[in-house]
Design an enzyme around this catalytic site. Structure first.
Site, PDB file in Angstrom:
ATOM      1  N   LYS A 141      -9.664   9.154  96.803  1.00  0.00           N
ATOM      2  CA  LYS A 141      -9.569   8.201  95.340  1.00  0.00           C
ATOM      3  C   LYS A 141     -10.269   7.070  95.512  1.00  0.00           C
ATOM      4  O   LYS A 141     -10.629   6.355  94.381  1.00  0.00           O
ATOM      5  CB  LYS A 141      -8.067   7.085  96.342  1.00  0.00           C
TER       6      LYS A 141
ATOM      7  N   LYS B 277      -3.462  21.439  89.221  1.00  0.00           N
ATOM      8  CA  LYS B 277      -2.234  21.279  89.377  1.00  0.00           C
ATOM      9  C   LYS B 277      -2.253  20.363  87.755  1.00  0.00           C
ATOM     10  O   LYS B 277      -2.784  19.040  88.042  1.00  0.00           O
ATOM     11  CB  LYS B 277      -1.837  20.231  90.436  1.00  0.00           C
TER      12      LYS B 277
ATOM     13  N   LYS C  72      -0.894  13.284  86.081  1.00  0.00           N
ATOM     14  CA  LYS C  72      -0.596  12.373  85.065  1.00  0.00           C
ATOM     15  C   LYS C  72      -2.557  12.001  85.161  1.00  0.00           C
ATOM     16  O   LYS C  72      -3.060  11.767  84.113  1.00  0.00           O
ATOM     17  CB  LYS C  72      -0.516  11.240  85.725  1.00  0.00           C
TER      18      LYS C  72
END
Ligand code: TRP
Length: 337
Positions: free
Chosen positions: A116, A199, A202
């Protein structure tokens, strides 16, 4: 597992709607775990400001949206405790103590932090993203949870949670239940419609992600444009036919059957027919789901009351765990009265 077992899980209020992969992969499990477990579900708004804090009004709105969607999906405030993380100050209070027993190197090994922070670079990242997994450990340990239903990507955070619980218990005596990750094998793993190597998420482009708040036309369009393959054969084979197999998996999950049975049912038919049926099955769920969500959001005061009752129930567990922890560490208790 006994009926006494407690589960706790958390979901971030990011985005304006839950996506289908999240529902089929996680939330549906949460709904079924209300029976047979003492279930605690937390909207983790504190975690949601670790990357980039949204506009205040937007964060509030998203917190209500997630709560409303969880209720629309079938969480029942009579059978589970649904609450908002920031309503319980014990989370950050316990987190501090856990931070103080977490090694810097140990936290630095968390792969999600590395992933991240890769975009903006570690030096520009807030420290909150670094301590994110420790706050998550506090979420879990406060409630003495036995099982934590999460996706595969959370396995390392659960390992850290277990290590911290064991470390604290070893030093101060039995305080925390050491939780197990509950990585549902039956939960469907739904892939991106445009790139079935990833996957559904969002954080990916809209065309590959079905949001449960999408209107029927958008859902149908996304499914009709889903990437498949050229051989025209309806066969469940995730290795060589990931896109088509994903559609079979979605249809199976939506209609309560298996991909193999869906495959058999479509023998001799074309991809167009399959896609139309998949779209119908998703719309049949999404439409009533969206109108139930809308109803709940039209009465924010009632929604807020449900969440306040949840936070009150959460206190019954979180309060004593925190008090016990602070006492064991040696913080002087304030005099009563
Ligand atoms: N990190 C989790 C995720 O991204 C969310 C989360 C926060 C969570 N606190 C939790 C999950 C406690 C389970 C238990 O999915």
């Amino acid at each position: 597992m006994t009926s006494q077992s407690r589960v706790l899980s958390g979901i971030q209020p990011t985005g304006d709607s839950m996506q289908l992969g999240n529902y089929l992969g996680a939330v549906r499990n949460w709904v079924s775990m209300q029976d047979g477990y003492e279930a605690y579900y937390c909207v983790v708004d504190l975690h949601s400001i670790t990357i980039e804090a949204p506009e205040p009004a937007l964060l509030r709105q998203r917190t209500r949206i997630v709560a409303a969607q969880l209720l629309a999906a079938g969480l029942d405030p009579e059978r589970c405790t649904l609450f908002v993380q920031s309503h319980r100050p014990e989370h950050t209070q316990l987190s501090w103590v856990l931070e103080c027993i977490t090694g810097f190197g140990e936290a630095n090994r968390m792969t999600q932090f590395k992933d991240k922070s890769a975009k903006s670079g570690v030096d520009r990242q807030g420290v909150g993203l670094f301590t994110y997994p420790i706050l998550q450990a506090a979420d879990i340990l406060l409630y003495q949870a036995n099982y934590v239903p999460v996706g595969e990507d959370q396995r390392q955070h659960l390992e850290l949670t277990r290590d911290l619980a064991q470390r604290f218990n070893a030093k101060y005596g039995q305080t925390f239940t050491v939780p197990d990750a509950f990585i549902g094998t039956s939960a469907a793993k739904i892939l991106d419609l445009q790139d079935p190597s990833a996957k559904m998420s969002k954080s990916r482009p809209d065309a590959g992600t079905i949001y449960l708040a999408d209107d029927p036309a958008a859902i149908t369009r996304k499914i009709k444009r889903a990437v498949t393959d050229a051989d025209g054969d309806i066969r469940y084979d995730p290795e060589t036919k990931p896109g088509l197999s994903n559609l079979l998996a979605i249809h199976a999950a939506m209609t309560g059957t298996t991909p193999a049975k869906v495959e058999a049912g479509f023998a001799g038919q074309g991809y167009g027919q399959l896609k139309a049926a998949v779209a119908d099955s998703v719309v049949a769920f999404a439409q009533p789901f969206a109108s139930r969500t809308r109803e709940l959001l039209e009465d924010p005061a009632e929604l807020d009351r449900i969440l306040a009752r949840g936070a009150e129930r959460a206190r019954a567990l979180a309060g004593p765990t925190l008090a016990d922890t602070y006492d064991k560490v040696g913080f002087l208790a304030p005099a009563v009265g």
